[in-house]
Write a protein that holds these residues in place. Structure first.
Motif, mmCIF file in Angstrom:
data_model
loop_
_atom_site.group_PDB
_atom_site.id
_atom_site.type_symbol
_atom_site.label_atom_id
_atom_site.label_comp_id
_atom_site.label_asym_id
_atom_site.label_seq_id
_atom_site.Cartn_x
_atom_site.Cartn_y
_atom_site.Cartn_z
ATOM 1 N N ASP A 300 0.824 -1.213 0.000
ATOM 2 C CA ASP A 300 0.000 0.000 0.000
ATOM 3 C C ASP A 300 0.857 1.263 0.000
ATOM 4 O O ASP A 300 0.461 2.287 -0.557
ATOM 5 N N ILE A 301 2.028 1.193 0.623
ATOM 6 C CA ILE A 301 2.905 2.376 0.606
ATOM 7 C C ILE A 301 3.327 2.655 -0.843
ATOM 8 O O ILE A 301 3.316 3.805 -1.305
ATOM 9 N N PHE A 302 3.654 1.590 -1.567
ATOM 10 C CA PHE A 302 4.040 1.751 -2.980
ATOM 11 C C PHE A 302 2.867 2.349 -3.776
ATOM 12 O O PHE A 302 3.029 3.305 -4.536
ATOM 13 N N ARG A 303 1.655 1.809 -3.560
ATOM 14 C CA ARG A 303 0.476 2.336 -4.276
ATOM 15 C C ARG A 303 0.276 3.813 -3.951
ATOM 16 O O ARG A 303 -0.026 4.618 -4.814
ATOM 17 N N TYR A 304 0.450 4.148 -2.686
ATOM 18 C CA TYR A 304 0.297 5.553 -2.264
ATOM 19 C C TYR A 304 1.284 6.448 -3.014
ATOM 20 O O TYR A 304 0.906 7.473 -3.590
ATOM 21 N N LEU A 305 2.546 6.061 -3.022
ATOM 22 C CA LEU A 305 3.565 6.917 -3.636
ATOM 23 C C LEU A 305 3.270 7.100 -5.128
ATOM 24 O O LEU A 305 3.297 8.222 -5.654
ATOM 25 N N VAL A 306 2.954 6.008 -5.800
ATOM 26 C CA VAL A 306 2.749 6.069 -7.251
ATOM 27 C C VAL A 306 1.501 6.902 -7.593
ATOM 28 O O VAL A 306 1.497 7.668 -8.559
ATOM 29 N N SER A 307 0.477 6.805 -6.780
ATOM 30 C CA SER A 307 -0.795 7.455 -7.139
ATOM 31 C C SER A 307 -0.951 8.863 -6.581
ATOM 32 O O SER A 307 -1.758 9.637 -7.086
ATOM 33 N N TYR A 308 -0.217 9.212 -5.527
ATOM 34 C CA TYR A 308 -0.493 10.500 -4.866
ATOM 35 C C TYR A 308 0.700 11.451 -4.829
ATOM 36 O O TYR A 308 0.515 12.637 -4.575
ATOM 37 N N VAL A 309 1.904 10.944 -5.011
ATOM 38 C CA VAL A 309 3.082 11.800 -4.795
ATOM 39 C C VAL A 309 3.766 12.106 -6.129
ATOM 40 O O VAL A 309 4.128 11.168 -6.864
ATOM 41 N N PRO A 310 3.926 13.398 -6.460
ATOM 42 C CA PRO A 310 4.509 13.731 -7.769
ATOM 43 C C PRO A 310 5.926 13.187 -7.919
ATOM 44 O O PRO A 310 6.711 13.223 -6.967
ATOM 45 N N GLY A 311 6.233 12.673 -9.097
ATOM 46 C CA GLY A 311 7.571 12.141 -9.361
ATOM 47 C C GLY A 311 7.632 10.624 -9.261
ATOM 48 O O GLY A 311 8.593 10.003 -9.718
ATOM 49 N N PHE A 312 6.611 9.995 -8.640
ATOM 50 C CA PHE A 312 6.643 8.534 -8.451
ATOM 51 C C PHE A 312 5.817 7.786 -9.496
ATOM 52 O O PHE A 312 5.672 6.569 -9.413
ATOM 53 N N GLU A 313 5.267 8.521 -10.473
ATOM 54 C CA GLU A 313 4.328 7.906 -11.416
ATOM 55 C C GLU A 313 4.898 6.646 -12.075
ATOM 56 O O GLU A 313 4.187 5.669 -12.305
ATOM 57 N N ASN A 314 6.205 6.670 -12.415
ATOM 58 C CA ASN A 314 6.800 5.515 -13.125
ATOM 59 C C ASN A 314 7.724 4.692 -12.234
ATOM 60 O O ASN A 314 8.547 3.912 -12.728
ATOM 61 N N ALA A 315 7.597 4.884 -10.924
ATOM 62 C CA ALA A 315 8.552 4.227 -10.003
ATOM 63 C C ALA A 315 8.416 2.712 -10.064
ATOM 64 O O ALA A 315 7.330 2.168 -10.305
ATOM 65 N N ARG A 316 9.535 2.038 -9.868
ATOM 66 C CA ARG A 316 9.510 0.571 -9.783
ATOM 67 C C ARG A 316 10.336 0.140 -8.580
ATOM 68 O O ARG A 316 11.281 0.825 -8.188
ATOM 69 N N MET A 317 9.924 -1.023 -8.058
ATOM 70 C CA MET A 317 10.593 -1.545 -6.867
ATOM 71 C C MET A 317 12.002 -2.002 -7.220
ATOM 72 O O MET A 317 12.190 -2.715 -8.210
ATOM 73 N N LEU A 318 13.006 -1.566 -6.456
ATOM 74 C CA LEU A 318 14.370 -2.064 -6.681
ATOM 75 C C LEU A 318 14.701 -3.158 -5.670
ATOM 76 O O LEU A 318 15.033 -4.261 -6.014
ATOM 77 N N ARG A 319 14.619 -2.834 -4.386
ATOM 78 C CA ARG A 319 15.012 -3.824 -3.375
ATOM 79 C C ARG A 319 14.509 -3.404 -1.991
ATOM 80 O O ARG A 319 14.262 -2.222 -1.755
#
Ligand SMILES: Cc1cc2nc3c(=O)[nH]c(=O)nc-3n(C[C@H](O)[C@H](O)[C@H](O)COP(=O)(O)OP(=O)(O)OC[C@H]3O[C@@H](n4cnc5c(N)ncnc54)[C@H](O)[C@@H]3O)c2cc1C
Length: 459
Positions: A300-319
């Motif tokens: 859910d933290i990942f979903r939050y960042l991608v959907s609500y925080v500018p700059g995370f739109e294309n973020a992907r999990m590294l580690r």
């Protein structure tokens, strides 16, 4: 029906002595690597054991090093900790110490380089490093700590040492040796752990410019929006309003604050937002639960960042980080217990061995928030807080020195832990040279050595 067997007796047996050394450091985190280097400075036999496959402790989980700069912007930690950062900087694996209105100073480091540089520096100093080796017990003669028992793939063995420095973060050696220890606040509540994780393809420029351009939308804690306009590498703390909206929309988020740390590599960001209340970092069942729950929180933290925080739109999990980050467990009771008032009154001590300035910073044991209190300047860390009660030939450095819960929340950051390591290593060396216990060393001599070798102490 047979009664459940609750205890068994371990038969006594002779253990091989793996080595005999002058100084033994247990734990290879920020305090331990510097303690070992300092102890080995002029040729003593020094060994360090570490349970993991690498050195660096919490400096390898994606955190910036805090505490090199004081609240007035001056550098207050130098000596061997600075030399360590200098070595990383040669490899472009550390930033300079950047002023930060909330954290005073942040120094970004590359975790993989920390592991290699720590190893190189210890080998160059002649320290014998044993990885994959767990501290398993103490060898006592009355109140005299004569050495420790280790456990590894090779079985149980002994290491004998003239002085042992406990840098486990959990006071493992001190606790087993019989030093009185405390845990948590007045009701035993400890700061919760966090499993750090990193994301790639984050547009950290867009994030900072959004905060600078729309400060009323992207509210940050303590750090003014202009700061983000001026700094390309930063820690973001805040966006409570946006998180509240995400929670109302159905996301399950364990904290109140968004915490993002830009990495040294372009597009990388480390996220400090999982949080599992009630974990006891000295209990394997509790630690296992902590790992499990924090992994579940990441979704859910990942979903939050991608959907609500500018700059995370294309973020992907590294580690994810190699282990759950433990903020607080045991603290020893030593010859002096540092208190909240010492931090807030900028206390000075005759036996100062390091200067720190990081504020009281308590992640609440329950709920999802945090308390911060600044003193306006620096405070000393006294040598007596590294010297445990009841056990001779033992020193403690790092986050488990003798403090209250509140004072620990301030001294726990990595630059002061390294400075304590330097002091403990040099104190152990003096004790061996002068044939006395660490409690009996001449502290003025220690302070003189710290100053002449480059550490910062106030005059
Ligand atoms: C989530 C989180 C966020 C934080 N944020 C920051 C931050 O942004 N900046 C900052 O400066 N500080 C931060 N801190 C605090 C800081 O990381 C720690 O307080 C600091 O690393 C403590 O240093 P240490 O040397 O005492 O212990 P550690 O870093 O914990 O190192 C202890 C070492 O001892 C080893 N060890 C432990 N037990 C044994 C054993 N029985 N046998 C053998 N080896 C053993 C461990 O494997 C480890 O390598 C944070 C901490 C956490 C958990």
């Amino acid at each position: 029906m047979d009664k459940e067997v609750r205890f068994i007796t371990e038969p006594a047996k002779a253990l091989p002595v793996r080595m005999t050394t002058d100084v033994l450091v247990v734990g290879g985190g920020p305090s331990g690597i510097i303690a070992a280097q300092a102890a080995a400075d002029d040729g003593l036999k020094v060994a360090l054991i570490e349970s993991r496959s690498f050195l660096g402790g919490n400096m390898t989980i994606g955190l910036p090093v805090l505490g090199f700069l004081g609240q007035k912007g001056n550098q207050i930690i130098s000596g061997l900790p600075q030399k360590f950062i200098d070595r990383l900087r040669v490899l472009d694996a550390a930033s300079e110490h950047r002023p930060c209105p909330l954290h005073m100073g942040i120094t970004l480091v590359e975790p993989e380089a920390v592991k290699s540089v720590a190893f190189d520096m210890l080998r160059e100093s002649g320290v014998e490093v044993l990885l994959y080796t767990f501290f398993a017990g103490v060898i006592m003669d009355g109140d005299h700590l004569k050495g420790i028992i280790i456990e590894s793939k090779a079985g149980r063995e002994a290491i004998l040492a003239k002085v042992v420095i406990d840098c486990t973060g959990d006071a493992d050696v001190a606790f087993r040796a019989g030093v009185p220890c405390e845990k948590g606040n007045e009701s035993g509540g400890m700061q919760p752990p966090t499993l750090m994780f990193s994301l790639g393809d984050v547009d950290t420029e867009k994030l900072r410019l959004s905060i600078a351009g729309e400060p009323r939308t992207y509210l940050t804690d303590f750090i003014p929006a202009e700061y983000f306009g001026q700094n390309r590498q930063y820690i973001l703390v805040g966006m409570r309003n946006i998180m509240q909206k995400a929670k109302e929309d159905g996301l399950s988020l364990p904290t109140e604050r968004t915490i993002v740390i830009t990495g040294l590599k372009k597009g990388e960001a480390w996220i400090n937002m999982t949080r599992v209340n009630g974990v006891d970092g000295t209990d394997p069942v509790s630690l296992t639960q902590g790992e499990l729950i924090s992994r579940q929180q990441i979704n859910d933290i990942f979903r939050y960042l991608v959907s609500y925080v500018p700059g995370f739109e294309n973020a992907r999990m590294l580690r994810t980080a190699p282990f759950l980050g433990i903020r607080e467990t045991r603290r020893i009771v030593g010859r002096y217990v540092m208190k909240r008032e010492d931090i807030l009154s900028c206390a000075r001590f005759d036996d100062a061995i390091a200067v720190a300035s990081y504020p009281i910073d308590i992640h609440h044991p329950s709920g999802g928030d945090c308390t911060l209190e600044w003193s306006g300047d620096c405070y000393d860390i006294p040598y007596r807080s590294l010297v445990p009660l009841k056990v001779r030939n033992l020193l403690v450095a790092g986050r488990s020195i003798s403090t209250t819960h509140e004072a620990m929340s301030a001294i726990r950051v990595m630059a002061p832990c390294m400075a304590m390591g330097e002091a403990a290593g040099r104190a152990a060396k003096l004790a061996v040279h002068d044939g006395v216990t660490p409690a009996e060393i001449n502290v003025a001599k220690l302070q003189n050595e710290l100053r002449t070798t480059g550490a910062y102490l106030r005059s």
